[in-house]
Design an enzyme around this catalytic site. Structure first.
Site, PDB file in Angstrom:
ATOM      1  N   GLY A  45       0.798  -1.169  -0.181  1.00 34.51           N
ATOM      2  CA  GLY A  45       0.011   0.053  -0.021  1.00 34.51           C
ATOM      3  C   GLY A  45       0.852   1.450  -0.072  1.00 34.51           C
ATOM      4  O   GLY A  45       0.463   2.279  -0.678  1.00 34.51           O
ATOM      5  N   CYS A  46       1.950   1.232   0.762  1.00 39.30           N
ATOM      6  CA  CYS A  46       2.931   2.363   0.947  1.00 39.30           C
ATOM      7  C   CYS A  46       3.611   2.722  -0.574  1.00 39.30           C
ATOM      8  O   CYS A  46       3.802   3.734  -0.885  1.00 39.30           O
ATOM      9  CB  CYS A  46       3.804   2.104   1.976  1.00 39.30           C
ATOM     10  SG  CYS A  46       2.960   2.401   3.639  1.00 39.30           S
ATOM     11  N   THR A  47       3.685   1.784  -1.139  1.00 39.56           N
ATOM     12  CA  THR A  47       4.504   1.659  -2.378  1.00 39.56           C
ATOM     13  C   THR A  47       3.501   2.246  -3.528  1.00 39.56           C
ATOM     14  O   THR A  47       3.879   3.242  -4.332  1.00 39.56           O
ATOM     15  CB  THR A  47       4.997   0.331  -2.807  1.00 39.56           C
ATOM     16  OG1 THR A  47       6.161  -0.243  -1.871  1.00 39.56           O
ATOM     17  CG2 THR A  47       5.714   0.344  -4.323  1.00 39.56           C
TER      18      THR A  47
END
Length: 156
Positions: A45-47
């Site tokens: 998700g952060c990527t």
């Protein structure tokens, strides 16, 4: 958890970026700044969220907005994340989560039946005067950048 709201003064901070340089809120005085908090570098998700901001950074800059990502990761992990994803904005290491706490994004989370303290995925548009113009808290990681751009299109 009690996140900052529009009209609140953004708390001053100084943190190390992915290159070990100190970056402070004051470095952006007189310009708009999107400060986005994310839980952990290099996770799916952060990527997706970081790459969306990377790909639209030109549009954000055209609207006078700089971008800073903040997570509790150490500098070395942030450097790996930046290099692997060719990120084009500073990532700041908030290992003791004091900045996250000051912005009100550190608190109890629930994941797969576990409860723990961590960063909640929120972002703040800070105006040239150092106050929060808007808090973004309703978005998917894949459309965060578009939610920000849409808000800027409506509110300047």
């Amino acid at each position: 958890m009690n996140p900052l709201n529009a009209g609140d003064k953004a708390p001053a901070f100084s943190l190390a970026d992915q290159d070990g340089n100190t970056v402070s809120l004051g470095d952006f005085a007189g310009q708009q700044l999107l400060v986005y908090f994310y839980p952990k570098a290099s996770t799916p998700g952060c990527t997706v969220q970081a790459c969306g901001l990377r790909d639209t950074l030109g549009e954000l800059k055209a609207k006078g907005v700089a971008v800073l990502g903040i997570s509790p990761d150490p500098v070395k992990r942030l450097k790996n994340f930046e290099q692997k994803q060719s990120l084009n904005f500073p990532l700041l290491a908030d290992e003791d989560h004091q900045v996250a706490e000051a912005f009100g994004v550190w608190g109890l989370k629930k994941f797969m039946g576990r409860e723990f303290d961590g960063i909640h995925r929120l972002s703040f548009l800070i105006g040239p005067d150092g106050t929060v113009r808007h808090r973004f808290d309703k978005f998917k990681t894949s459309d965060h950048h578009q939610v920000v751009l849409d808000w800027l299109a409506q509110h300047g």
